[in-house]
Design an enzyme around this catalytic site. Structure first.
Site, short mmCIF file in Angstrom:
data_model
loop_
_atom_site.label_atom_id
_atom_site.label_comp_id
_atom_site.label_asym_id
_atom_site.label_seq_id
_atom_site.Cartn_x
_atom_site.Cartn_y
_atom_site.Cartn_z
CB SER A 16 41.16 -38.84 -31.25
OG SER A 16 40.44 -37.82 -30.65
CG HIS A 28 41.76 -33.17 -31.72
ND1 HIS A 28 40.69 -33.42 -32.54
CD2 HIS A 28 41.70 -34.05 -30.73
CE1 HIS A 28 40.02 -34.44 -32.05
NE2 HIS A 28 40.60 -34.84 -30.94
CG HIS A 62 35.93 -32.39 -28.93
ND1 HIS A 62 37.20 -32.09 -29.32
CD2 HIS A 62 35.63 -33.60 -29.46
CE1 HIS A 62 37.67 -33.08 -30.07
NE2 HIS A 62 36.73 -34.01 -30.18
CE1 TYR A 109 37.25 -32.52 -24.77
CE2 TYR A 109 35.66 -33.99 -25.80
CZ TYR A 109 36.94 -33.52 -25.68
OH TYR A 109 37.94 -34.04 -26.46
CD GLU A 110 38.12 -28.40 -27.34
OE1 GLU A 110 38.96 -27.52 -27.52
OE2 GLU A 110 37.69 -29.12 -28.26
CB ALA A 137 38.43 -42.02 -31.37
CG MET A 149 33.07 -37.59 -25.83
SD MET A 149 34.39 -37.18 -24.68
CE MET A 149 34.48 -38.69 -23.71
CB SER A 150 33.34 -35.48 -32.17
OG SER A 150 33.56 -36.73 -32.81
CG ASN A 203 37.46 -46.84 -25.58
OD1 ASN A 203 37.59 -45.94 -26.40
ND2 ASN A 203 36.45 -46.91 -24.75
CG HIS A 235 42.65 -38.31 -24.85
ND1 HIS A 235 41.69 -38.46 -25.84
CD2 HIS A 235 43.53 -37.41 -25.34
CE1 HIS A 235 42.00 -37.69 -26.88
NE2 HIS A 235 43.11 -37.04 -26.60
#
Ligand code: HPA
Length: 293
Positions: A37, A68, A90, A92-93, A120, A218-219, A242, A255
């Site tokens: 990201s 992306h 991802h 979560y998609e 990230a 998350m990846s 972050n 995000h």
């Protein structure tokens, strides 16, 4: 064989996609990089020789996340051939592990032997700050999924792969050496992969820290597992977007913050990637790959 569940991947689809990409690009680089990201600035340093929006590649799952771009790029970095995957799918998609690892199986089918996974991540360790780059020393899979269930009638890969060297020691050393030669601060840590897409509760952050993780994202984890099953050497680099323990001044992780903080690091990230590609391309690792065909 048609896929039965979200875990199954249809290997004939992978072969179709590989045939499509090979048609215009018969010589396939040994090295591929997945860009995380907000890290797209590195792409401006690449001499592009072939560009395929994911939607144009047969069966390729298309990412729906802002930031992306979703493009497969054949190119060179300072003259060294490389494949860039700008954008990833991802979990979560909602598409399942097969979709999240389709690109990796496709790289394997094309004969790619080395993979750089970038992402990230949020900091769990007090020693990591937004804008830091870290070498992923190892990971913890808290996604409760594994991409290890494709039909395997020809025993193309190990059904129960070893996870001892998840991230390649020699590629890690190359990254550290490049960082120190180019004076790019590069820390090191354990990456924890979560399904997301909500960011962590305070209690979850404490739990992850207690598990031994330094950063959370998350990846990467599923991609790493598939790549290792295919025998690729993997280097992992996170940029800290972050802090999870001490969220931004507005008290909220978003995000937008993740993408905005990429700006803190994109110059160093591009410099590190170029240096690593250059060093890998002249290293003994590549010579060994040539010898082993
Ligand atoms: N948590 C999970 N994934 C992330 C984060 C985070 O704080 N930042 C970037 N990806």
């Amino acid at each position: 064989m048609m896929p039965q569940t979200e875990n199954d991947i249809d290997l004939s689809e992978v072969k179709d996609a590989a045939a499509f990409l090979r048609r215009d690009n018969p010589v396939i680089p040994h090295l591929a990089i997945v860009i995380g990201s907000g890290l797209g600035a590195f792409l401006n340093t690449i001499e592009k020789t072939g560009q395929f929006p994911y939607a144009t590649i047969p069966h390729f799952p298309v990412s729906s996340v802002a930031g992306h771009e979703g493009e497969w790029i054949f190119g060179t970095s300072d003259g060294n051939p490389v494949i860039i995957l700008a954008g990833r799918k991802h979990l979560y998609e909602g598409a399942g592990v097969a979709a999240c690892t389709f690109a990796i199986r496709l790289l394997g089918e094309l004969g790619v032997r080395m993979l750089i996974l970038t992402n990230a991540a949020g900091a769990l360790s007090r020693h990591l700050l937004p804008g830091d780059l870290i070498l992923i020393a190892d990971h913890i899979n808290l996604m409760f999924r594994k991409p290890l269930f494709p039909p395997n009638p020809e025993r193309l890969f190990d059904r129960l792969p070893c996870s001892a060297e998840t991230y390649d020691i020699r590629l890690g050393k190359i990254a550290r050496d490049v960082a120190s030669a180019e004076k790019i601060p590069l820390k090191e840590g354990i990456y924890l992969g979560t399904m997301g897409p909500s960011y962590e509760t305070k209690a979850e952050a404490q739990f992850m820290k207690w598990l031994g993780a330094d950063a959370v994202g998350m990846s990467t984890v599923l991609e790493n597992i598939a790549a290792r099953q295919l025998g690729m050497r993997v280097l992992g680099i996170s940029y800290i977007s972050n802090s999870v323990l001490f969220p931004g001044i507005q008290g909220k992780i978003t995000h937008e913050e993740v993408l905005a903080n990429a700006k803190l690091v994109e110059v160093n990230f591009a410099k590190l990637m170029r240096g690593v590609i250059r060093a890998i391309s002249v290293s003994a690792v590549v010579e060994e790959l040539h010898e082993s065909g």
